[in-house]
Motif scaffolding. Structure first.
Motif, PDB file in Angstrom:
ATOM      1  N   TRP A  68       1.601  13.695  12.990  1.00 49.61           N
ATOM      2  CA  TRP A  68       0.249  13.171  13.188  1.00 49.61           C
ATOM      3  C   TRP A  68      -0.803  14.214  12.837  1.00 49.61           C
ATOM      4  CZ3 TRP A  68      -1.794   8.435  14.338  1.00 49.61           C
ATOM      5  CH2 TRP A  68      -3.171   8.428  14.602  1.00 49.61           C
ATOM      6  N   CYS A 107      -4.636  -4.940   9.779  1.00 45.00           N
ATOM      7  CA  CYS A 107      -3.661  -5.841   9.161  1.00 45.00           C
ATOM      8  C   CYS A 107      -3.261  -6.962  10.103  1.00 45.00           C
ATOM      9  CB  CYS A 107      -2.433  -5.064   8.735  1.00 45.00           C
ATOM     10  SG  CYS A 107      -2.822  -3.820   7.504  1.00 45.00           S
ATOM     11  N   SER A 158       1.366   8.052   4.874  1.00 46.79           N
ATOM     12  CA  SER A 158       0.346   7.517   5.765  1.00 46.79           C
ATOM     13  C   SER A 158      -0.980   8.234   5.545  1.00 46.79           C
ATOM     14  CB  SER A 158       0.820   7.673   7.216  1.00 46.79           C
ATOM     15  OG  SER A 158      -0.235   7.504   8.102  1.00 46.79           O
ATOM     16  N   PHE A 197      -1.837   3.337   9.320  1.00 44.28           N
ATOM     17  CA  PHE A 197      -1.396   3.703  10.669  1.00 44.28           C
ATOM     18  C   PHE A 197       0.052   3.234  10.909  1.00 44.28           C
ATOM     19  CE2 PHE A 197      -1.055   2.585  15.242  1.00 44.28           C
ATOM     20  CZ  PHE A 197      -0.903   3.869  15.704  1.00 44.28           C
ATOM     21  N   GLY A 198       0.224   1.971  11.190  1.00 39.84           N
ATOM     22  CA  GLY A 198       1.588   1.440  11.295  1.00 39.84           C
ATOM     23  C   GLY A 198       2.440   2.026  12.401  1.00 39.84           C
ATOM     24  N   HIS A 243      -6.614   6.430  14.146  1.00 41.69           N
ATOM     25  CA  HIS A 243      -6.060   6.997  12.917  1.00 41.69           C
ATOM     26  C   HIS A 243      -7.200   7.479  12.007  1.00 41.69           C
ATOM     27  CE1 HIS A 243      -3.096   7.206   9.696  1.00 41.69           C
ATOM     28  NE2 HIS A 243      -3.724   6.307   8.978  1.00 41.69           N
ATOM     29  N   MET A 285      -2.644   7.020   2.374  1.00 35.92           N
ATOM     30  CA  MET A 285      -3.266   5.702   2.559  1.00 35.92           C
ATOM     31  C   MET A 285      -4.581   5.855   3.312  1.00 35.92           C
ATOM     32  SD  MET A 285       0.318   3.828   3.554  1.00 35.92           S
ATOM     33  CE  MET A 285      -0.229   2.205   4.069  1.00 35.92           C
ATOM     34  N   PHE A 311       5.142   4.751  11.938  1.00 31.31           N
ATOM     35  CA  PHE A 311       5.063   5.042  10.504  1.00 31.31           C
ATOM     36  C   PHE A 311       4.191   6.274  10.244  1.00 31.31           C
ATOM     37  CE2 PHE A 311       2.578   4.425   6.550  1.00 31.31           C
ATOM     38  CZ  PHE A 311       3.597   4.465   5.614  1.00 31.31           C
ATOM     39  N   ALA A 312       3.093   6.383  11.009  1.00 28.31           N
ATOM     40  CA  ALA A 312       2.151   7.491  10.803  1.00 28.31           C
ATOM     41  C   ALA A 312       2.808   8.838  11.062  1.00 28.31           C
ATOM     42  CB  ALA A 312       0.928   7.322  11.701  1.00 28.31           C
ATOM     43  N   GLN A 340      -6.660  -3.868   2.592  1.00 27.77           N
ATOM     44  CA  GLN A 340      -5.654  -2.817   2.414  1.00 27.77           C
ATOM     45  C   GLN A 340      -5.457  -2.019   3.701  1.00 27.77           C
ATOM     46  OE1 GLN A 340      -5.461  -1.509  -1.578  1.00 27.77           O
ATOM     47  NE2 GLN A 340      -5.164   0.601  -0.900  1.00 27.77           N
ATOM     48  N   CYS A 341      -4.200  -1.795   4.019  1.00 26.60           N
ATOM     49  CA  CYS A 341      -3.825  -1.110   5.259  1.00 26.60           C
ATOM     50  C   CYS A 341      -4.366   0.315   5.302  1.00 26.60           C
ATOM     51  CB  CYS A 341      -2.301  -1.081   5.338  1.00 26.60           C
ATOM     52  SG  CYS A 341      -1.648  -0.170   6.729  1.00 26.60           S
ATOM     53  N   PRO A 367       0.812  -1.216   0.000  1.00 20.36           N
ATOM     54  CA  PRO A 367       0.000   0.000   0.000  1.00 20.36           C
ATOM     55  C   PRO A 367       0.850   1.272   0.000  1.00 20.36           C
ATOM     56  CG  PRO A 367      -0.012  -0.994   2.186  1.00 20.36           C
ATOM     57  CD  PRO A 367       0.719  -1.948   1.268  1.00 20.36           C
ATOM     58  N   SER A 415       4.290   0.303   6.754  1.00 13.34           N
ATOM     59  CA  SER A 415       3.414   0.278   7.922  1.00 13.34           C
ATOM     60  C   SER A 415       3.416  -1.113   8.550  1.00 13.34           C
ATOM     61  CB  SER A 415       1.991   0.678   7.512  1.00 13.34           C
ATOM     62  OG  SER A 415       1.475  -0.267   6.592  1.00 13.34           O
ATOM     63  N   CYS A 417       2.310  -3.819   7.329  1.00 12.74           N
ATOM     64  CA  CYS A 417       0.968  -4.405   7.185  1.00 12.74           C
ATOM     65  C   CYS A 417       1.041  -5.874   6.812  1.00 12.74           C
ATOM     66  CB  CYS A 417       0.143  -3.632   6.165  1.00 12.74           C
ATOM     67  SG  CYS A 417       0.501  -4.052   4.454  1.00 12.74           S
ATOM     68  N   ARG A 458      -4.472  14.783  10.650  1.00  7.37           N
ATOM     69  CA  ARG A 458      -5.377  14.122  11.580  1.00  7.37           C
ATOM     70  C   ARG A 458      -5.508  14.912  12.867  1.00  7.37           C
ATOM     71  NH1 ARG A 458      -1.648   9.450   9.738  1.00  7.37           N
ATOM     72  NH2 ARG A 458      -0.329  11.241  10.017  1.00  7.37           N
ATOM     73  N   GLN A 506       0.993   4.233  -3.262  1.00  8.80           N
ATOM     74  CA  GLN A 506       0.842   5.680  -3.161  1.00  8.80           C
ATOM     75  C   GLN A 506       1.947   6.439  -3.870  1.00  8.80           C
ATOM     76  OE1 GLN A 506      -1.826   6.915  -2.021  1.00  8.80           O
ATOM     77  NE2 GLN A 506      -2.677   5.157  -0.940  1.00  8.80           N
ATOM     78  N   ARG A 547      -3.630 -10.689   9.003  1.00  8.07           N
ATOM     79  CA  ARG A 547      -2.458 -11.429   8.512  1.00  8.07           C
ATOM     80  C   ARG A 547      -1.611 -12.054   9.616  1.00  8.07           C
ATOM     81  NH1 ARG A 547      -2.244  -6.772   5.252  1.00  8.07           N
ATOM     82  NH2 ARG A 547      -3.333  -7.190   3.294  1.00  8.07           N
TER      83      ARG A 547
END
Ligand code: SF4
Lengths: 221, 483, 252
Positions: free
Chosen positions: B449, C140, C188, C176-177, C217, C191, C180-181, C172-173, B321, B361, B363, B453, B325, C144
Motif C-alpha cells: 500500500w 465500479c 494498482s 483499488f480492488g 486509495h 491505474m 488487489f491494491a 475506469q477503475c 484496466p 480489481s 471492477c 500511497r 496497464q 456496474r
C-alpha cells in the motif's frame, strides 16, 4: 486406435460432468431458448436497399445501381472504369448479364495460377444483408443463376470483385439471411463485408490484404 | 500467497512491462481504438442485450448437451466427407496433425488460432521438420520476431509500425521498405502470395462447429483465412470441444455479437462456413481434431464452467484496466486479460497461473462487455477460493495471509473485540506515522500500500463511539444474541 | 422513518465522519437513525480474497444483527454489492435453508445511501449547500453492480453553490480492488496514476464518490504527491450547510 480411445474417454468425461439428470430433451430445450432479438425487417425494400448502399460504402466498397434489363450496360460501364480486361465468371452465370465488348473467362476448373492471372471476377449474390453491408455467397444447385457465386476460390484469388445483387435478394437483418440460406446450409457459404482488410498495424485500417482489394457492387432494382 | 510453480507470477511479470513506456503507449492506443469502435457499433443495436441473453443461453445449453452435440457433429461431418479426430491433450493433437502433414508437405500455411497456440503446435511441427507459416499479418509479425501474441484478436498490438518495418526489412529482405502501414501490408501480401497458391496443406482453428450440419465456421478479415481454407489440397482444423453450436441458425446470433465485440465492425470482412469436403470446391481432404486438453475438467466445476462459453472475442481484454496497464505478456500465458485470468489456471488444473485470478480489481468491466455474459468477476472469486482451499495444510493453517484472515474474522465476530482492536490500532499506528502526520511506510504485506500511497491515520474516535456518546436513547442496545 | 445504519467496518474505524454526515442528512430529513451496535463487517474482504469459508459466519452475523430492521442504509456501494451479489450464493452453498430464507428477506431491505435517498425516500434535494468545484468518481460497484446511474449526480446537482465538473473516463477503475491494491501494488498504482491524471484535469477542489474505499486509495496518492485536490465522501457534501463545508483539518 488411439483416436477411438480418446473419443470414448472424452465423451465419457463430458457425460460424467453433465451427470445431473435433464428435465428436457436437447431438442425441446433448444426450442425453448430465448430469441427476443430482432429477426424480421421493419423497413420496406427501398429503404433496405439504401441502408445496404450506405453500409457498403462505409466499408469502402463501390456501389452502383442499375434498372432491370440494363444490367449488362451497367457491368460494362463499371468494368471500363476499373479497366478490367480478363474477367472471370462462374460457368452458371446468367449469360444475359455479359456485355459483348469484353472477353470473359469462364471457370472450367481453372488452376490457381490461371485464376491468379485474371484481373477480376464477376458473380451474382445469394443474399445481401442491409444492416451489416454483407454479401452472402453460395453456390448451391437450387439457387437461381443470378444468385450463384461460383466456387469459393473465384471470389478470392483475383484482385477485383464485381458482385451483382438483385433487389429480391436483399434482406435487412442477419437472421433473415440465415433463414434464406437455411435450405443450402450444407453448402459452402462465404459472407463478405467490404474488401479484405486489416488493422493489425497500430489499428490503422488498411483495405485490401489477400482477398480482392477492390469490391464493386451493382444493385439491380 | 500461493506461488505459481513455473513462470513468473503476475505482479513480478508486470513490473518490467509497467516501465516500458513504448509498450504501454501501443497497448493504450490499440485498446482505445477498438473500444471506441465497439461502443459505436454496439450502441446502434437496440436488441444488443437480447442478443447477449440468447448467446449466453445457447452456450449454456450447448455445454449441457455437449456430448450429444459432438457426436452429432462427428456424424454429420463424416457423412460430408470430413475426417474427425479426437485428442485428449496437446501431445495427442500435435501427433495427429504431424502425422497427417508429414508425408504431404515440408511446410504448412496457418490461420491464426489461439487453440494451436495453446497446444504449442508450431514448435511441435518444427521439431518434426515441418515449417509452419503464419499468414495472419499480426501472427506473421509475432512469428518472425520470435515474440509471443499479446492479445486474442490483435496479437501484435504491442508492436508499432516502426518496429514492423525493421522486422520485415530484415526478414523479407526489403531494404527500401517504408513504415507506412499500407506498404507493410503490401509487403506481407507479396511475401505470402506464392505460398498460398502452392502450399498443399493448411492448418486452421475454428470459431464455431455446427452440430446440425457438421459444418465449420471461421471468421477473419484479411482473406488469409479464405486462402488457407480454399486453395490447399488438404485442410486440418483444430477446435476445442467447446466450439460447437447446436444448429446453423445459432450462427445468426454468434455472427452478430462476435465481430461487433471483437473488432468493432458490424461484420468482419470474411466469414467462411463449409461442411466436410465439397467436390470441385476447396480442399478435397478435410480433417478436424476435436481437442479436450482439460476442458472437461472445467466442465466439471459448476461455478466455473461458464469459462467454456467464451467465443474469444477479446472484448474483455480491451475493457480491462489491468490489461491496459501491462499488455498481454504479464499473464505469461496464451490467453491474456480477464479471460486468461480465469482460463489459464484452469487449463493448468490450478497448478500454474495461480496469481492470475488475483490480477484483477474485480471492477466488472469485462462482464459488462462480454457478449456471452460470462460473469468473469464471479469466476475469479470462485477460483481464488479454490486456490486458498488447495493450499497445503501448513500454509492454510500457518500462512501469513491465512492467519491474518482468520484473525480479522475473529475480531469481526465480536463487537468487544472489534472495539479493542480499534483501540490497539490507534495506539500501534503511532509507530508508523511520518512527519506529515500520515502513515508513510507499513511493514510486511501491507507495505504494498505505502509503496505509492500514504494512509490517513485512524481518527481518535470510531463512529460507534461517537454514536453511543451522542444519544444513548436512539442506540439499539445489543440484542443479546451476539457479543 | 426508522433507518438502521450499517456503517461498515472500515468507515467505522477509518472514516467516522462519513457516518456522522449520513446521520446528519437523514435526521435533517426527519428520519430516525438506529445503530445496531453488534454490527461489524459484511465479509467482503474475506469473500473476495478467496476465504469464502471464513466469510460465512460474518454473513450469518449480519443477517442476525439486521433481522428486525426494515430499512438498512449502507454508505458504501461495494459492501452493498457484496450483500446483493453474493449473500444468496453463500447461503445456498452453506446448505442452510433458514439462512437462505433470511437472505431472501434481507436483500430488499438493504440500500446504498444515495439509492436510499432517491429511490426509497424520493428526495433529490437534501437541502445542502457546498460552494466548491467538485468532480464525481463513479466507483465500479456503484456503476456496474448497483447500477446507480445518475443517482449520485442528481443529488449533487441539487446542492446549492456546487460547481460540478465531469470526470473523464468515468467508467475506469481507480485500481483499488481491496486486497488487489496490496497484492498487485504496482499495477494498482499505475491505474491510480491514470485516475489522478483525469481528476487533476478537472481542476476540481474536491473529488467525491459513494465509496470511501476508492477515496482512501485516491487520497493516499494525493497526499503522497502533495496534490491540491482533496477527497470527500458524498455524504459529507450532502450534509454540508455552507458554513460547515470547510474541509476537515485532517484531510488537507
Ligand atoms: S470472456 Fe467474453 S469478452 Fe472475453 S474473450 Fe471470451 S467471449 Fe470475449
Amino acid at each position: 486406435m488411439n483416436d477411438a480411445i480418446a473419443r470414448t474417454e472424452i465423451l465419457a468425461r463430458i457425460r460424467s460432468a453433465n451427470a445431473k439428470p435433464k428435465t428436457m430433451s436437447a431438442v425441446d430445450d433448444w426450442k425453448a431458448l430465448p430469441r427476443q432479438y430482432r429477426q424480421q425487417s421493419t423497413r420496406d425494400l427501398a429503404s433496405c436497399i439504401s441502408l445496404l448502399e450506405d453500409r457498403l460504402r462505409d466499408y469502402g466498397a463501390g456501389v452502383h445501381r442499375s434498372a432491370r434489363g440494363q444490367v449488362s450496360a451497367g457491368i460494362a460501364a463499371i468494368l471500363r472504369q476499373r479497366n478490367s480486361r480478363q474477367v472471370l465468371v462462374p460457368a452458371e452465370i446468367d449469360r444475359r448479364w455479359l456485355p459483348q465488348q469484353f472477353a470473359f473467362v469462364t471457370d472450367t476448373d481453372l488452376s490457381h495460377g490461371e485464376l491468379d492471372a485474371c484481373d477480376g471476377v464477376l458473380t451474382g449474390c445469394s443474399v445481401a444483408i442491409a444492416m451489416t453491408g454483407t454479401l452472402g455467397l453460395c453456390h448451391a444447385d437450387g439457387l437461381a443463376p443470378e444468385q450463384r457465386a461460383g466456387r469459393r476460390a473465384l471470389t478470392l484469388v483475383p484482385d477485383y470483385h464485381l458482385c451483382v445483387v438483385e433487389s429480391s435478394s436483399v434482406v435487412e437483418t442477419v437472421p433473415q439471411a440465415f433463414e434464406a440460406l437455411e435450405p443450402y446450409k450444407g453448402q459452402p457459404v462465404t459472407f463478405i463485408s467490404g474488401p479484405s482488410a486489416t488493422a493489425d498495424i497500430e489499428m490503422t485500417r488498411i483495405q485490401g490484404v489477400h482477398g480482392p482489394r477492390v469490391l464493386d457492387v451493382l444493385i439491380v432494382d | 500467497m500461493a506461488a505459481p510453480n513455473s513462470a513468473a507470477d503476475f505482479p513480478s511479470a508486470a513490473l518490467p512491462l509497467l516501465r516500458n513506456v513504448q509498450l504501454r503507449d501501443n497497448v493504450r492506443h490499440a485498446t482505445d481504438v477498438i473500444q471506441r469502435k465497439r461502443s459505436r457499433v454496439v450502441g446502434e443495436m437496440p436488441d444488443w442485450e437480447m442478443l447477449r441473453d440468447s448467446a449466453q443461453r445457447i452456450r449454456e445449453h450447448t455445454m449441457e448437451y455437449l456430448a450429444d452435440y459432438l457426436e452429432q457433429f462427428e456424424q454429420n461431418c463424416t457423412a460430408a466427407g470430413g475426417q474427425v479426430h479426437w485428442a485428449r491433450n496437446a501431445e495427442e493433437a500435435n501427433r495427429i496433425v504431424i502425422k497427417l502433414a508429414q508425408n504431404a508437405t515440408a511446410s504448412v500455411i496457418k490461420i491464426k488460432s489461439m487453440t494451436t497456440e495453446e497446444i504449442g503446435l508450431n514448435r511441435a511441427l518444427e521439431a518434426a521438420g515441418i515449417q509452419p507459416v503464419e499468414t495472419d499479418l499480426a501472427e506473421l509479425i509475432v512469428q518472425q520476431s520470435h515474440d509471443r501474441p499479446s492479445h486474442i484478436v490483435v496479437p501484435a498490438l504491442h508492436i508499432n509500425r516502426h518496429q514492423v518495418r525493421d522486422l520485415f526489412a530484415r526478414t523479407m529482405n526489403l531494404t527500401q521498405l517504408t513504415d507506412r502501414a499500407e506498404d507493410l501490408t503490401e509487403a506481407a501480401r507479396a511475401y505470402l502470395r506464392q505460398k498460398f497458391l502452392q502450399t498443399p496443406v493448411a492448418i486452421s482453428g475454428a470459431n464455431f462447429l455446427v452440430a446440425e450440419t457438421g459444418g465449420v465456421c471461421i471468421v477473419e478479415s484479411e482473406g488469409n483465412g479464405r486462402m488457407c481454407l480454399t486453395l490447399p489440397r488438404t485442410l486440418i482444423a483444430i477446435a476445442g470441444i467447446d466450439k460447437v453450436v447446436p444448429r446453423f441458425r445459432d450462427l445468426e446470433v454468434m455472427l452478430q455479437i462476435l465481430p461487433r465485440s471483437a473488432t468493432g465492425e458490424r461484420m468482419n470482412p470474411y466469414n467462411s462456413i463449409w461442411t466436410g469436403v465439397h467436390p470441385g470446391d476447396g480442399p478435397q481432404e478435410f480433417h478436424i481434431v476435436l481437442l479436450d486438453n482439460r476442458r472437461t475438467e472445467i466442465l466439471r466445476d459448476a461455478d466455473a464452467r461458464e469459462t467454456l462459453h467464451c467465443i474469444r472475442c477479446g472484448a474483455c481484454q480491451n475493457a480491462c484496466p489491468v490489461y491496459l496497464q501491462t499488455g498481454g505478456h504479464a499473464y505469461n500465458s496464451v490467453y491474456a486479460g480477464p479471460i486468461g485470468a480465469i482460463l489459464t489456471p484452469q487449463l493448468a488444473l490450478m497448478r500454474e497461473g495461480q496469481s492470475l485470478p488475483y490480477a484483477s480489481s474485480l471492477c466488472g468491466a469485462c462482464y459488462e462487455v462480454c457478449p456471452v455474459k460470462i460473469n468473469i468477476p464471479e469466476v475469479l472469486i470462485h477460483l481464488r477460493g479454490r486456490i486458498v482451499q488447495q493450499q497445503p495444510q501448513l500454509q492454510r493453517t500457518f500462512g501469513l495471509e491465512a492467519i491474518a484472515m482468520r484473525f480479522a474474522q475473529w475480531l469481526f465476530l465480536s463487537e468487544a473485540r472489534l472495539r479493542l482492536a480499534q483501540w490497539i490500532g490507534r495506539m500501534a499506528q503511532k509507530l508508523f506515522i511520518g512527519n506529515s502526520g500520515w502513515i508513510e511506510k507499513l511493514p510486511g504485506m501491507l507495505g504494498g500500500w505505502t509503496r505509492t500511497r500514504d494512509l490517513r491515520p485512524m481518527p481518535p474516535q470510531s463512529f460507534r463511539a461517537w454514536f453511543e456518546k451522542r444519544s444513548e436513547s436512539s442506540t439499539v442496545r445489543n440484542q443479546g444474541k451476539y457479543e | 422513518m426508522r433507518i438502521a445504519l450499517f456503517i461498515t467496518c472500515y468507515n467505522d474505524t477509518l472514516f467516522p465522519e462519513t457516518g456522522i454526515a449520513v446521520v446528519r442528512v437523514l435526521e435533517r430529513l426527519g428520519h430516525t437513525v438506529d445503530f445496531p451496535a453488534a454490527q461489524t463487517c459484511c465479509g467482503q474482504m474475506h469473500y473476495n480474497t478467496g476465504y469464502q469459508a471464513e466469510a460465512l459466519p460474518l454473513v450469518r452475523r449480519f443477517v442476525e444483527v439486521f433481522r428486525e430492521h426494515d430499512v438498512i442504509c449502507v454508505p458504501s456501494s461495494s459492501c452493498v454489492a457484496m450483500i446483493r451479489e453474493h449473500y444468496a450464493k453463500i447461503a445456498v452453498a452453506s446448505g442452510d435453508l433458514r439462512l437462505q430464507a433470511d437472505v431472501t428477506t434481507l436483500l430488499p431491505r438493504v440500500y446504498e445511501f444515495t439509492e436510499l435517498l432517491v429511490h426509497r425516500l424520493n428526495v433529490d434535494d437534501v437541502g445542502a449547500t457546498y460552494p466548491h468545484r467538485v468532480t464525481y468518481h463513479a466507483s465500479c460497484h456503484s456503476l456496474r453492480s448497483l447500477h446507480l446511474g445518475d443517482v449520485p449526480l442528481r443529488l449533487l446537482g441539487k446542492v446549492r453553490g456546487i460547481e460540478l465538473v465531469p470526470l473523464q473516463k468515468l467508467d475506469q477503475c481507480c485500481g483499488f480492488g481491496g486486497t488487489f491494491a496490496i497484492k498487485n501494488a504496482d499495477v494498482s498504482g499505475a491505474m491510480l496514476e491514470d485516475k489522478l491524471h483525469c481528476i487533476e484535469n478537472t481542476q476540481a477542489e474536491v473529488c467525491t464518490a459513494c465509496d470511501n474505499s476508492c477515496l482512501m486509495h485516491l487520497q493516499g496518492a494525493i497526499h503522497r504527491q502533495r496534490k491540491a485536490v482533496r477527497t470527500e465522501h458524498i455524504a459529507h457534501i450532502l450534509a454540508s450547510e455552507g458554513g460547515s463545508a470547510e474541509p476537515r483539518k485532517d484531510t488537507v
